[in-house]
Design an enzyme around this catalytic site. Structure first.
Site, PDB file in Angstrom:
ATOM      1  N   ASP A  11       0.873  -1.181   0.000  1.00 49.07           N
ATOM      2  CA  ASP A  11       0.000   0.000   0.000  1.00 49.07           C
ATOM      3  C   ASP A  11       0.908   1.229   0.000  1.00 49.07           C
ATOM      4  OD1 ASP A  11      -2.387   1.615   0.356  1.00 49.07           O
ATOM      5  OD2 ASP A  11      -1.884   1.802   2.471  1.00 49.07           O
ATOM      6  N   SER A  12       0.306   2.389  -0.157  1.00 52.39           N
ATOM      7  CA  SER A  12       1.066   3.635  -0.063  1.00 52.39           C
ATOM      8  C   SER A  12       1.644   3.826   1.341  1.00 52.39           C
ATOM      9  CB  SER A  12       0.148   4.812  -0.373  1.00 52.39           C
ATOM     10  OG  SER A  12      -0.920   4.835   0.564  1.00 52.39           O
ATOM     11  N   GLY A  44      -3.261   9.149  -3.174  1.00 49.39           N
ATOM     12  CA  GLY A  44      -4.539   9.709  -3.630  1.00 49.39           C
ATOM     13  C   GLY A  44      -4.419  10.972  -4.465  1.00 49.39           C
ATOM     14  N   CYS A  74      -4.692  -1.539  -1.736  1.00 47.94           N
ATOM     15  CA  CYS A  74      -4.857  -0.102  -1.948  1.00 47.94           C
ATOM     16  C   CYS A  74      -5.800   0.106  -3.125  1.00 47.94           C
ATOM     17  CB  CYS A  74      -3.491   0.501  -2.251  1.00 47.94           C
ATOM     18  SG  CYS A  74      -3.532   2.257  -2.641  1.00 47.94           S
ATOM     19  N   ASN A  75      -6.893   0.782  -2.889  1.00 44.40           N
ATOM     20  CA  ASN A  75      -7.856   1.034  -3.973  1.00 44.40           C
ATOM     21  C   ASN A  75      -7.247   1.939  -5.041  1.00 44.40           C
ATOM     22  OD1 ASN A  75     -10.826   0.169  -2.863  1.00 44.40           O
ATOM     23  ND2 ASN A  75      -9.453   0.737  -1.219  1.00 44.40           N
ATOM     24  N   THR A  76      -6.464   2.926  -4.605  1.00 40.50           N
ATOM     25  CA  THR A  76      -5.891   3.905  -5.535  1.00 40.50           C
ATOM     26  C   THR A  76      -4.874   3.236  -6.461  1.00 40.50           C
ATOM     27  OG1 THR A  76      -6.099   5.458  -3.688  1.00 40.50           O
ATOM     28  CG2 THR A  76      -4.921   6.229  -5.623  1.00 40.50           C
ATOM     29  N   GLU A 153      -1.989   7.806   9.047  1.00 39.76           N
ATOM     30  CA  GLU A 153      -0.556   7.469   9.032  1.00 39.76           C
ATOM     31  C   GLU A 153       0.102   7.861  10.358  1.00 39.76           C
ATOM     32  OE1 GLU A 153       1.702   6.151   6.608  1.00 39.76           O
ATOM     33  OE2 GLU A 153      -0.128   5.449   5.646  1.00 39.76           O
ATOM     34  N   CYS A 185     -11.167   3.152   0.781  1.00 40.82           N
ATOM     35  CA  CYS A 185      -9.708   3.319   0.915  1.00 40.82           C
ATOM     36  C   CYS A 185      -9.299   2.438   2.085  1.00 40.82           C
ATOM     37  CB  CYS A 185      -9.382   4.781   1.200  1.00 40.82           C
ATOM     38  SG  CYS A 185      -7.688   5.082   1.753  1.00 40.82           S
ATOM     39  N   HIS A 187      -7.095   2.655   4.251  1.00 38.47           N
ATOM     40  CA  HIS A 187      -6.781   3.327   5.513  1.00 38.47           C
ATOM     41  C   HIS A 187      -8.030   3.480   6.400  1.00 38.47           C
ATOM     42  CE1 HIS A 187      -3.044   4.559   3.503  1.00 38.47           C
ATOM     43  NE2 HIS A 187      -2.603   5.030   4.657  1.00 38.47           N
TER      44      HIS A 187
HETATM   45  N1  DGL Z   1      -4.856   3.169   1.111  1.00 36.96           N
HETATM   46  C1  DGL Z   1      -5.009   3.645  -0.198  1.00 36.96           C
HETATM   47  C2  DGL Z   1      -6.327   3.299  -0.840  1.00 36.96           C
HETATM   48  O1  DGL Z   1      -6.901   2.276  -0.511  1.00 36.96           O
HETATM   49  C3  DGL Z   1      -4.441   4.963  -0.618  1.00 36.96           C
HETATM   50  C4  DGL Z   1      -4.350   6.083   0.311  1.00 36.96           C
HETATM   51  C5  DGL Z   1      -3.461   7.166  -0.205  1.00 36.96           C
HETATM   52  O2  DGL Z   1      -2.237   6.962  -0.183  1.00 36.96           O
HETATM   53  O3  DGL Z   1      -3.954   8.203  -0.675  1.00 36.96           O
HETATM   54  O4  DGL Z   1      -6.810   3.989  -1.693  1.00 36.96           O
END
Ligand code: DGL
Length: 264
Positions: A11-12, A44, A74-76, A153, A185, A187
């Site tokens: 993930d990010s 994001g 991570c969705n992004t 974070e 997301c 997170h």
């Molecule tokens: N956790 C990530 C997601 O599911 C990305 C969050 C981010 O870094 O902006 O989209």
């Protein structure tokens, strides 16, 4: 047949730990590798090309560590990079994730669904296609949440600042009659207890970590690649400050862990 090789997850930043936790719960025999691209969080607000570049570098690293499968927790990153990764590694099981539009459309009684996600996810062609496919009979209101990932974070899961940010996004959705809220997301499951305080009990909060773990189980099972155990201890890498990830692991992973440097 069993395959003892580890599963690579990234993930990010720390968001993917919400997915990693679901994988650990469902598949305790699996050895897990986790990369947090903390030097570049949040994804994001980054371009899809940049996220593809990062995702490819991380995938290369995890494969170099012997991963038998990849999970884009991570969705992004999924929206930006999963198609390219699948093209690059056609034999490899690659599991991505997307906001739970389909289950939310099935669950809503008011016909109004809210989606909390990153700007990158909400702007992506993949998300537009998801709405076309599954949301034609419901009203979907999207809400980007800039700044929320940074708070998570930092481990600020229930402070006043996080609460006020969330309240500002959620109240208008409730006023529109939204009864189903998608946490789009990885997170955001970490602030679910806080969200629960801000929305009535009748509003469903839907995230996809557990479904992704089940999908991974199915895919590995079909390939006879599930591990027989025992699992090796999970390993963690960060491209940012190792001490920062190490500091939040007890809170978000439930365990104190050594964090290694990811250089790539
Ligand atoms: N956790 C990530 C997601 O599911 C990305 C969050 C981010 O870094 O902006 O989209």
């Amino acid at each position: 047949m069993a395959d003892q090789a580890p599963i690579g997850v990234f993930d990010s930043g720390v968001g993917g730990l919400s997915v990693l936790g679901e994988i650990r719960r469902l598949l305790p025999n699996e050895s897990l590798l986790y990369v947090a691209d903390s030097a570049h969080v949040p994804y994001g607000e980054k371009t899809p090309a940049f996220i593809r570049e990062r995702s490819t570098a991380i995938a290369e690293f995890l494969l170099g560590q012997g991963a038998k499968a990849l999970v884009l927790a991570c969705n992004t990153a999924t929206a930006a990079a999963v198609a390219e990764l699948r093209e690059r590694y056609p034999q490899l099981p690659i599991i991505g994730m997307e906001p739970a539009v389909k289950p939310a459309a099935a669950a809503t009684r008011s016909g109004v669904v809210g989606v909390l996600a990153t700007t990158g996810t909400l702007k992506s062609a993949k998300f537009a296609a998801l709405l076309d496919r599954f949301a034609s009979d419901v009203r979907v209101i999207t809400q980007p949440c800039p700044g929320l990932v940074e708070r998570i974070e930092a481990g600020e899961l229930n402070g006043a600042a996080t609460r006020e940010l969330l309240r500002g996004w959620v109240e208008p959705l409730l006023a529109e009659g939204c009864d189903t809220l998608i946490l789009g997301c990885t997170h955001y499951p970490f602030i679910k207890p806080l969200l629960r305080e801000l929305v009535p009990e009748s509003v469903s909060l839907i995230d996809t970590g557990a479904a992704v773990a089940r999908h991974l189980q199915r895919v590995l099972g079909e390939r006879a690649q599930l591990a027989a155990g025992p699992a090796l201890a999970a390993r963690f890498w960060s491209s940012g400050a190792q001490s920062e990830l190490a500091a939040v692991l007890p809170l978000l992973w439930g365990d104190k862990k050594n964090v290694e440097a990811f250089v790539g």
